[in-house]
Design a protein around this motif. Structure first.
Motif, PDB file in Angstrom:
ATOM      1  N   THR A  25       0.908  -1.287   0.043  1.00  0.00           N
ATOM      2  CA  THR A  25      -0.092   0.144  -0.062  1.00  0.00           C
ATOM      3  C   THR A  25       0.822   1.410  -0.096  1.00  0.00           C
ATOM      4  N   ALA A  26       1.825   1.397   0.649  1.00  0.00           N
ATOM      5  CA  ALA A  26       2.716   2.500   0.799  1.00  0.00           C
ATOM      6  C   ALA A  26       3.740   2.531  -0.337  1.00  0.00           C
ATOM      7  N   ASP A  27       3.838   1.442  -0.930  1.00  0.00           N
ATOM      8  CA  ASP A  27       4.811   1.741  -2.384  1.00  0.00           C
ATOM      9  C   ASP A  27       3.794   2.060  -3.505  1.00  0.00           C
ATOM     10  N   ILE A  28       2.548   1.803  -3.481  1.00  0.00           N
ATOM     11  CA  ILE A  28       1.750   2.244  -4.570  1.00  0.00           C
ATOM     12  C   ILE A  28       1.496   3.779  -4.351  1.00  0.00           C
ATOM     13  N   ALA A  29       1.348   4.255  -3.230  1.00  0.00           N
ATOM     14  CA  ALA A  29       1.149   5.706  -2.781  1.00  0.00           C
ATOM     15  C   ALA A  29       2.454   6.528  -3.180  1.00  0.00           C
ATOM     16  N   ALA A  30       3.659   5.850  -3.046  1.00  0.00           N
ATOM     17  CA  ALA A  30       4.719   6.494  -3.305  1.00  0.00           C
ATOM     18  C   ALA A  30       5.074   6.688  -4.613  1.00  0.00           C
ATOM     19  N   SER A  31       4.644   5.521  -5.777  1.00  0.00           N
ATOM     20  CA  SER A  31       4.811   5.569  -6.876  1.00  0.00           C
ATOM     21  C   SER A  31       3.879   6.683  -7.731  1.00  0.00           C
ATOM     22  N   LYS A  32       2.733   6.883  -7.118  1.00  0.00           N
ATOM     23  CA  LYS A  32       1.719   7.945  -7.744  1.00  0.00           C
ATOM     24  C   LYS A  32       1.296   7.578  -9.152  1.00  0.00           C
ATOM     25  N   LEU A  33       1.302   6.192  -9.295  1.00  0.00           N
ATOM     26  CA  LEU A  33       0.977   5.546 -10.473  1.00  0.00           C
ATOM     27  C   LEU A  33      -0.537   5.026 -10.677  1.00  0.00           C
ATOM     28  N   ASP A  34      -0.989   5.009 -11.533  1.00  0.00           N
ATOM     29  CA  ASP A  34      -2.420   4.334 -11.615  1.00  0.00           C
ATOM     30  C   ASP A  34      -2.258   2.723 -11.826  1.00  0.00           C
ATOM     31  N   VAL A  35      -2.609   2.091 -10.876  1.00  0.00           N
ATOM     32  CA  VAL A  35      -2.755   0.464 -10.962  1.00  0.00           C
ATOM     33  C   VAL A  35      -3.828  -0.010 -11.139  1.00  0.00           C
ATOM     34  N   GLY A  36      -4.819   0.825 -11.677  1.00  0.00           N
ATOM     35  CA  GLY A  36      -6.060   0.053 -12.117  1.00  0.00           C
ATOM     36  C   GLY A  36      -7.314  -0.231 -11.236  1.00  0.00           C
ATOM     37  N   THR A  37      -6.983   0.181 -10.059  1.00  0.00           N
ATOM     38  CA  THR A  37      -7.891  -0.024  -8.886  1.00  0.00           C
ATOM     39  C   THR A  37      -8.009   1.078  -7.877  1.00  0.00           C
ATOM     40  N   LYS A  38      -9.155   1.633  -7.345  1.00  0.00           N
ATOM     41  CA  LYS A  38      -9.010   2.599  -6.294  1.00  0.00           C
ATOM     42  C   LYS A  38      -8.659   2.111  -5.068  1.00  0.00           C
ATOM     43  N   ASP A  39      -8.923   0.813  -4.847  1.00  0.00           N
ATOM     44  CA  ASP A  39      -8.816   0.160  -3.388  1.00  0.00           C
ATOM     45  C   ASP A  39      -7.158  -0.344  -3.356  1.00  0.00           C
ATOM     46  N   THR A  40      -6.438   0.276  -2.652  1.00  0.00           N
ATOM     47  CA  THR A  40      -5.003  -0.137  -2.807  1.00  0.00           C
ATOM     48  C   THR A  40      -4.827  -0.707  -1.347  1.00  0.00           C
ATOM     49  N   THR A  41      -5.763  -1.023  -0.721  1.00  0.00           N
ATOM     50  CA  THR A  41      -5.240  -1.419   0.732  1.00  0.00           C
ATOM     51  C   THR A  41      -5.783  -2.957   1.029  1.00  0.00           C
ATOM     52  N   VAL A  42      -5.272  -3.655   1.848  1.00  0.00           N
ATOM     53  CA  VAL A  42      -5.657  -4.886   2.156  1.00  0.00           C
ATOM     54  C   VAL A  42      -5.816  -5.200   3.588  1.00  0.00           C
ATOM     55  N   SER A  43      -7.448  -5.321   3.771  1.00  0.00           N
ATOM     56  CA  SER A  43      -8.017  -5.589   5.252  1.00  0.00           C
ATOM     57  C   SER A  43      -7.393  -6.645   5.871  1.00  0.00           C
ATOM     58  N   THR A  44      -6.827  -6.415   7.153  1.00  0.00           N
ATOM     59  CA  THR A  44      -6.342  -7.578   7.922  1.00  0.00           C
ATOM     60  C   THR A  44      -6.870  -7.719   9.357  1.00  0.00           C
ATOM     61  N   ASP A  45      -8.285  -7.381   9.361  1.00  0.00           N
ATOM     62  CA  ASP A  45      -9.125  -7.283  10.510  1.00  0.00           C
ATOM     63  C   ASP A  45      -9.467  -8.867  10.888  1.00  0.00           C
ATOM     64  N   GLY A  46      -9.703  -9.555   9.939  1.00  0.00           N
ATOM     65  CA  GLY A  46      -9.907 -11.117  10.223  1.00  0.00           C
ATOM     66  C   GLY A  46      -8.790 -11.607  10.644  1.00  0.00           C
ATOM     67  N   LEU A  47      -7.609 -11.290  10.135  1.00  0.00           N
ATOM     68  CA  LEU A  47      -6.293 -11.961  10.723  1.00  0.00           C
ATOM     69  C   LEU A  47      -6.107 -11.528  11.886  1.00  0.00           C
ATOM     70  N   ALA A  48      -6.179 -10.411  12.289  1.00  0.00           N
ATOM     71  CA  ALA A  48      -6.047  -9.772  13.554  1.00  0.00           C
ATOM     72  C   ALA A  48      -6.926 -10.492  14.795  1.00  0.00           C
ATOM     73  N   LYS A  49      -8.005 -10.852  14.311  1.00  0.00           N
ATOM     74  CA  LYS A  49      -8.914 -11.358  15.244  1.00  0.00           C
ATOM     75  C   LYS A  49      -8.635 -12.984  15.563  1.00  0.00           C
ATOM     76  N   ALA A  50      -8.270 -13.672  14.595  1.00  0.00           N
ATOM     77  CA  ALA A  50      -7.658 -15.040  14.647  1.00  0.00           C
ATOM     78  C   ALA A  50      -6.487 -14.987  15.511  1.00  0.00           C
ATOM     79  N   VAL A  51      -5.716 -14.158  15.334  1.00  0.00           N
ATOM     80  CA  VAL A  51      -4.410 -14.183  15.923  1.00  0.00           C
ATOM     81  C   VAL A  51      -4.551 -14.003  17.567  1.00  0.00           C
ATOM     82  N   ASP A  52      -5.593 -13.036  17.745  1.00  0.00           N
ATOM     83  CA  ASP A  52      -6.039 -12.897  19.254  1.00  0.00           C
ATOM     84  C   ASP A  52      -6.583 -14.255  19.560  1.00  0.00           C
ATOM     85  N   GLU A  53      -7.325 -14.848  18.858  1.00  0.00           N
ATOM     86  CA  GLU A  53      -7.826 -16.281  19.642  1.00  0.00           C
ATOM     87  C   GLU A  53      -7.014 -17.196  19.425  1.00  0.00           C
ATOM     88  N   LEU A  54      -6.020 -17.157  18.862  1.00  0.00           N
ATOM     89  CA  LEU A  54      -4.920 -18.389  18.788  1.00  0.00           C
ATOM     90  C   LEU A  54      -3.983 -18.159  20.090  1.00  0.00           C
TER      91      LEU A  54
END
Length: 346
Positions: free
Chosen positions: A108-137
């Motif tokens: 996400t940081a690299d895309i923002a720094a490049s200032k290039l059009d990568v073909g999608t407006k959503d350039t983030t990856v949600s990690t909420d589900g992963l964080a919840k699973a880690v807490d449970e483990l």
């Protein structure tokens, strides 16, 4: 259509099925564990209850035996029950989760720094589900003897796979955009260099044409002011002596005129060789098959009239026209002579 057993969706489905199976199988084990705990508590309570004076010796041994009593569970209750994940596997899974989160943040940081059009407006990856699973483990792994950590471990692995897949897709988009930008910059640079080269060539051609026209005008003016067609040259400084129409006189005239075109004596030998081949320096030389005429063998000879009207009889007029022709076509007598040697004409 065959199912891909390695796809994330298939793996998640298999894990979900296994989790449900273990949950159903774990219920009798939990019941038995509860009963066992109750027996232990009861035994401990019995052991601590004071016995009658006359029977104390007889009850001491049974109380100890009851507290340590155990019995093998029936196979029907324990068969297929999953064990907890090893601590090494739990640590490895948590490390993978940490690396997946870091990779998603980096892309996400690299895309923002490049200032290039990568073909999608959503350039983030949600990690909420992963964080919840880690807490449970992390919670269940604190009591590995009482809680089964296998389900929690596999849940984290599934979320890691999802985050990694989305991160890889964004990284691929960024790499493609970077390559496209490189190609665009290279193409613009190539066009700019081509335009610069074309402008330089155009300017040089215009300057050469102006210089040639200036010299031709100067030669024509000198020839027009001459009163004798047999003894005057188109250039006052190159005028031959009276009766100078011989080959030697023509050569002397040509040598004197070289400087007017910016040529040095090094060009004279090439000029001599060239016109020796064309006409032998004979101002009346005529080619009956082509119509070429004069020392430079102008084709047709009337072209030399652009310098002066005495082109038929004045070697200086012919030489002036020949110099203008050589300068505009080949740049120098040696250039013309080189072409004549390779092609047979100039």
């Amino acid at each position: 259509m065959p199912t891909d057993s390695n796809s994330p969706a298939t793996r998640r489905s298999i894990r979900s099925t296994r989790t449900e199976e273990r949950r159903l199988r774990r219920r009798p084990v939990l019941v038995l564990s509860t009963l066992t705990t109750a027996f232990v508590i009861a035994a401990s309570a019995t052991a601590m209850t004071p016995a009658p004076q006359d029977a104390q010796a007889e009850t001491t041994a049974p109380a100890i035996a009851l507290a340590s009593f155990s019995r093998t569970l029936p196979d029907s209750l324990t068969d297929g029950v999953a064990t907890s994940a090893p601590q090494s596997e739990i640590r490895s899974t948590l490390d993978e989760a940490k690396a997946a989160v870091a990779a998603s943040t980096d892309v996400t940081a690299d895309i923002a720094a490049s200032k290039l059009d990568v073909g999608t407006k959503d350039t983030t990856v949600s990690t909420d589900g992963l964080a919840k699973a880690v807490d449970e483990l992390e919670s269940v792994s604190a009591l590995p003897l009482l809680l089964d950590t296998r389900d929690a471990t596999e849940a984290v692995e599934a979320e890691v796979a999802t985050v990694t897949e989305k991160t890889s897709a964004l990284r691929g988009r960024l790499d493609a955009a970077v390559e496209k930008e490189k190609e665009r910059v290279a193409e613009e640079k190539r066009k700019a260099e081509a335009a610069k080269k074309a402008a330089a060539e155009k300017k040089a051609a215009e300057e050469a044409a102006q210089a040639s026209a200036s010299r031709s005008a100067s030669s024509s003016s000198g020839s027009s002011s001459s009163g004798s067609s047999s003894s005057s040259s188109s250039s006052s400084s190159a005028a031959p002596s009276s009766g100078g129409t011989s080959a030697a006189a023509a050569k002397a005239t040509a040598r004197a005129m070289l400087g007017d075109y910016g040529w040095g004596d090094d060009q004279y030998s090439c000029l001599v060789s060239l016109w020796n081949k064309e006409s032998g320096w004979n101002y009346r030389a005529s080619n009956p098959s082509s119509g070429a005429y004069g020392i430079p063998q102008a084709l047709p000879g009337s072209k030399m009239g652009s310098v002066a009207s005495d082109w038929r009889t004045n070697p200086a007029t012919q030489i002036a026209w020949g110099f203008g022709y050589i300068d505009s076509r080949y740049g120098s007598p040696c250039g013309a002579w080189g072409h004549s040697q390779s092609a047979g004409w100039y």
